[in-house]
Motif scaffolding. Structure first.
Motif, PDB file in Angstrom:
ATOM      1  N   MET A  85      14.046  62.850  64.189  1.00 56.65           N
ATOM      2  CA  MET A  85      14.859  61.965  63.937  1.00 56.65           C
ATOM      3  C   MET A  85      16.319  62.377  63.450  1.00 56.65           C
ATOM      4  SD  MET A  85      14.216  59.467  60.271  1.00 56.65           S
ATOM      5  CE  MET A  85      15.407  58.097  59.758  1.00 56.65           C
ATOM      6  N   PRO A  86      17.278  61.845  63.769  1.00 61.63           N
ATOM      7  CA  PRO A  86      18.797  62.392  63.737  1.00 61.63           C
ATOM      8  C   PRO A  86      19.111  61.857  62.201  1.00 61.63           C
ATOM      9  CG  PRO A  86      18.609  60.154  64.837  1.00 61.63           C
ATOM     10  CD  PRO A  86      17.342  60.592  64.616  1.00 61.63           C
ATOM     11  N   ARG A  87      20.112  63.019  61.758  1.00 64.08           N
ATOM     12  CA  ARG A  87      20.418  62.843  60.268  1.00 64.08           C
ATOM     13  C   ARG A  87      21.442  61.400  60.444  1.00 64.08           C
ATOM     14  NH1 ARG A  87      22.519  68.684  59.218  1.00 64.08           N
ATOM     15  NH2 ARG A  87      23.205  68.498  61.514  1.00 64.08           N
ATOM     16  N   HIS A  88      21.438  60.962  59.275  1.00 63.35           N
ATOM     17  CA  HIS A  88      22.556  59.863  58.817  1.00 63.35           C
ATOM     18  C   HIS A  88      23.742  60.816  58.307  1.00 63.35           C
ATOM     19  CE1 HIS A  88      24.419  56.403  57.354  1.00 63.35           C
ATOM     20  NE2 HIS A  88      24.405  57.054  56.161  1.00 63.35           N
ATOM     21  N   ILE A  89      24.824  60.462  59.076  1.00 64.63           N
ATOM     22  CA  ILE A  89      26.336  60.926  58.650  1.00 64.63           C
ATOM     23  C   ILE A  89      26.892  60.015  57.806  1.00 64.63           C
ATOM     24  CG2 ILE A  89      28.531  61.935  59.496  1.00 64.63           C
ATOM     25  CD1 ILE A  89      25.992  63.443  60.381  1.00 64.63           C
ATOM     26  N   SER A  90      27.152  60.394  56.241  1.00 66.50           N
ATOM     27  CA  SER A  90      27.736  59.590  55.581  1.00 66.50           C
ATOM     28  C   SER A  90      29.051  59.882  55.180  1.00 66.50           C
ATOM     29  CB  SER A  90      27.086  59.841  54.014  1.00 66.50           C
ATOM     30  OG  SER A  90      25.853  59.876  54.085  1.00 66.50           O
ATOM     31  N   SER A  91      29.913  58.942  54.622  1.00 73.26           N
ATOM     32  CA  SER A  91      31.139  59.012  54.150  1.00 73.26           C
ATOM     33  C   SER A  91      31.488  59.884  52.913  1.00 73.26           C
ATOM     34  CB  SER A  91      31.993  57.789  54.180  1.00 73.26           C
ATOM     35  OG  SER A  91      31.425  57.128  53.320  1.00 73.26           O
ATOM     36  N   VAL A  92      32.441  60.248  52.951  1.00 78.08           N
ATOM     37  CA  VAL A  92      32.731  61.187  51.498  1.00 78.08           C
ATOM     38  C   VAL A  92      32.469  60.256  50.209  1.00 78.08           C
ATOM     39  CG1 VAL A  92      34.458  62.088  50.016  1.00 78.08           C
ATOM     40  CG2 VAL A  92      34.219  62.848  52.295  1.00 78.08           C
ATOM     41  N   VAL A 121      27.823  65.116  55.825  1.00 78.27           N
ATOM     42  CA  VAL A 121      29.301  64.633  56.059  1.00 78.27           C
ATOM     43  C   VAL A 121      29.904  65.173  56.896  1.00 78.27           C
ATOM     44  CG1 VAL A 121      31.674  64.150  55.142  1.00 78.27           C
ATOM     45  CG2 VAL A 121      29.731  63.532  53.991  1.00 78.27           C
ATOM     46  N   LEU A 122      30.389  64.578  58.052  1.00 80.32           N
ATOM     47  CA  LEU A 122      31.173  65.344  59.254  1.00 80.32           C
ATOM     48  C   LEU A 122      32.767  65.504  58.455  1.00 80.32           C
ATOM     49  CD1 LEU A 122      31.846  66.520  61.863  1.00 80.32           C
ATOM     50  CD2 LEU A 122      32.102  64.194  62.704  1.00 80.32           C
ATOM     51  N   ALA A 123      33.165  66.616  57.926  1.00 81.99           N
ATOM     52  CA  ALA A 123      34.523  66.947  57.376  1.00 81.99           C
ATOM     53  C   ALA A 123      35.410  67.632  58.282  1.00 81.99           C
ATOM     54  CB  ALA A 123      34.165  67.350  56.011  1.00 81.99           C
ATOM     55  N   GLN A 124      36.467  67.536  57.995  1.00 87.44           N
ATOM     56  CA  GLN A 124      37.617  68.075  58.549  1.00 87.44           C
ATOM     57  C   GLN A 124      38.517  69.153  57.585  1.00 87.44           C
ATOM     58  OE1 GLN A 124      40.398  66.032  60.879  1.00 87.44           O
ATOM     59  NE2 GLN A 124      41.278  67.871  62.101  1.00 87.44           N
ATOM     60  N   VAL A 125      38.553  70.221  57.669  1.00 89.37           N
ATOM     61  CA  VAL A 125      39.352  71.224  56.763  1.00 89.37           C
ATOM     62  C   VAL A 125      40.924  70.922  56.778  1.00 89.37           C
ATOM     63  CG1 VAL A 125      39.895  73.513  55.876  1.00 89.37           C
ATOM     64  CG2 VAL A 125      37.487  73.191  56.885  1.00 89.37           C
ATOM     65  N   VAL A 126      41.321  70.353  55.795  1.00 86.55           N
ATOM     66  CA  VAL A 126      42.849  70.258  55.750  1.00 86.55           C
ATOM     67  C   VAL A 126      43.586  71.556  55.285  1.00 86.55           C
ATOM     68  CG1 VAL A 126      44.454  68.870  54.539  1.00 86.55           C
ATOM     69  CG2 VAL A 126      42.267  67.696  54.893  1.00 86.55           C
ATOM     70  N   VAL A 166      29.041  69.315  56.749  1.00 90.57           N
ATOM     71  CA  VAL A 166      28.698  69.815  55.359  1.00 90.57           C
ATOM     72  C   VAL A 166      27.426  68.802  54.867  1.00 90.57           C
ATOM     73  CG1 VAL A 166      29.709  70.243  53.040  1.00 90.57           C
ATOM     74  CG2 VAL A 166      31.121  70.338  55.227  1.00 90.57           C
ATOM     75  N   SER A 167      26.265  69.956  54.365  1.00 84.11           N
ATOM     76  CA  SER A 167      25.257  69.234  53.930  1.00 84.11           C
ATOM     77  C   SER A 167      24.728  69.790  52.407  1.00 84.11           C
ATOM     78  CB  SER A 167      23.836  69.169  54.776  1.00 84.11           C
ATOM     79  OG  SER A 167      24.415  68.879  55.973  1.00 84.11           O
TER      80      SER A 167
END
Length: 539
Positions: free
Chosen positions: A1-8, A20-25, A78-79
């Motif tokens: 079962m694929p993971r659910h990707i949440s927003s911040v 969360v799929l996050a980009q390093v600023v 990031v989990s």
């Protein structure tokens, strides 16, 4: 079962088993906290695809792992980080939490050939609004192209710094000082790529009144070098189109020009003096306006200062020094330094005005002020007669300095404009009811009064005084230039207070700075002048 990707925004305190799929600023430095005992900490700034930013920290032994893995502008899964309320200093945007990375946190690389543009929005401050932040605890975010990098400086054995010049779309050049780790990491990178004029975003930098107005990095600051922005192409095009003009501004050193850094303010930016006094220490600098008069009780109206940074130094004017403030080799110059009182309808404030701003209000040069003091002439009345003709708009800095075991508040004029200088942009004045200057700053009657007064300002005896001082100054200049040798290079001790006005300038060593004899006695033709020498007591 694929993971659910949440927003911040969906990740709140106590959340578990989330990703969360996050980009390093931004990736910060490894620093010590200010708590006791201190802990080593590293901060990151991340964003999701919706542009919601989150402050992230990791401590001690985890720093080595995450600092190598998380790189600027790359994306990661990031989990299960620890979610806590955000520190107000580092809180960004509307998200009220921050994340802590530890050994339970899972970080996974997101494979993609090129990371996307940063989706987040930065709250940027216009350079024209920087006066609102000067010397306050309110930090700001700014963006600009770095067009020059100065060499590294070492103010003391424990610190290094580098000054850079940045320009934004307002075509305003500003100095920024990078301290310690900011110089070591970002400063060296910027210097290596200075030929490309890299675009940077500086986060949480402080605005200071050093060099009139400038930026400096703080413990909490962050610098993004060449960030991938949606408007990057348009910014580059703007820079290319204006490159020649920017080069001319750099050659003209407008980053050192008070007229460029602090142009005349808008009416809404001027504060009542009473409000400015009440806002200390939250706000330590502001624009005020009012009438001027001399603050009596001072016998010296000149000082010696570093020609580069204008900080007061205890030195003779034919010396070359290594300035303890700016750490540069510089000549020593004479500067007018006049205590004044500025009054509006709400209150009065004592302050010091110096340099060119002081000289345009009085009819004496710094050399004449020095000569008058050395020859015992009292010119208080003449100075006050000149000053009270003026209405001014000033940018004031208020600060505290230790005096006899207590803190004493002082005020300094950073930049001043007279009514005549503001004639093309009238600003209504709120002045005391008994003042004779009640018209608007730019009114034709006020301009005529100020202009015509310059020809009728002095009595004949005062004019004779100026002539005597000028003649004596010319004579002493010729004598000094005929007898002085080559200028010596001197090193000042690091603990010399740079902002303390010396009572008397230090004499140069006798072998190369012999003082010439006074060429004349007290002029007999000005004995009835209000600026006459005090009479000697009769036996």
């Amino acid at each position: 079962m694929p993971r659910h990707i949440s927003s911040v925004l969906n990740i709140q305190k106590g959340a578990e088993k989330w990703t969360v799929l996050a980009q390093v600023v931004h990736k910060g430095h490894s620093q010590l906290t200010r708590e006791v005992p201190p802990r080593r900490i590293m901060r990151f700034l991340l964003t999701d695809a919706e542009g919601t930013k989150v402050s992230v920290v990791t401590y001690e032994q985890h720093i080595k792992t995450f600092s190598k893995f998380l790189q600027p502008y790359q994306r990661y899964y990031v989990s299960n980080a620890i979610v806590v309320p955000a520190d107000p200093t580092y809180r960004v945007g509307t998200y009220e939490c921050s994340w802590i990375l530890n050994y339970k946190t899972l970080i996974e690389n997101y494979a993609e050939p090129v990371p996307p543009m940063l989706p987040c929005i930065f709250e940027l401050t216009n350079f024209s609004d920087l006066h609102k932040y000067a010397d306050s605890d309110n930090l700001c975010n700014i963006r600009g192209f770095v067009i020059h990098a100065f060499p590294i400086k070492q103010p003391d054995p424990a610190s290094i710094s580098r000054d850079i010049i940045i320009v934004n779309e307002e075509k305003k050049l500003m100095l920024m000082t990078l301290w310690n780790e900011f110089e070591h990491d970002e400063g060296s990178k910027i210097a290596d790529m200075i030929s490309t004029a890299p675009l940077i975003i500086a986060l949480r930098v402080k605005v200071t009144t050093f060099n009139t107005l400038s930026f400096t990095t703080r413990y909490s600051s962050g610098i993004l070098i060449s960030p991938p922005l949606p408007d990057d192409l348009s910014l580059r095009q703007w820079f290319s189109l204006n490159k020649e003009e920017i080069r001319n501004l750099l050659d003209a050193k407008t980053y050192n020009d008070a007229n460029c850094l602090l142009p005349p303010p808008n009416e809404e930016d001027i504060k009542a003096i009473s409000n400015f006094q009440a806002s200390f220490p939250v706000q330590k600098a502001a624009w005020v306006q009012g009438t001027v008069k001399l603050a009596y009780g001072f016998s010296k109206y000149w000082t010696t200062a570093c020609a580069n940074c204008h900080k007061i130094v205890n030195a003779d004017i034919d010396w070359i020094i290594h300035c303890p403030s700016c750490k540069q080799q510089s000549e020593v110059e004479l500067r007018a330094r006049i205590p004044i009182i500025i009054t509006d309808a709400s209150s009065s404030i004592h302050c010091i005005i110096s340099g060119e701003d002081a000289e345009k209000l009085i009819e004496f040069t710094p050399l004449q002020l020095k000569q008058a003091q050395e020859d015992g002439f009292q010119i208080d009345t003449e100075l006050n007669d000149v000053l009270k003709k003026y209405t001014v708009v000033c940018f004031l800095k208020s600060y505290e300095t230790p005096f006899q075991g207590q803190l004493q508040k002082k005020n300094t004029v950073i930049k001043a404009y007279t009514a005549a200088e503001l004639s093309d942009r009238p600003i209504p004045l709120e002045l005391p009811e008994n003042t004779q200057v009640s018209s608007a700053l730019g009114s034709s009657s006020a301009r005529h009064t100020e202009t015509s007064s310059k020809d009728q300002l002095f009595t004949p005896s005062t004019k004779l005084l100026l002539e005597e001082i000028a003649g004596a100054s010319s004579y002493k200049d010729s004598q000094t230039s005929a007898t002085s040798g080559a200028k010596r290079s001197l090193e000042f001790p690091e603990d010399l207070p740079a902002d303390t006005d010396p009572k008397q300038p230090t004499k140069a060593p006798e072998e190369f700075a012999k003082e010439p004899a006074k060429p004349y006695g007290p002029p007999a033709n000005i004995k009835d002048s209000p600026a006459k020498k005090p009479k000697a007591k009769e036996d």
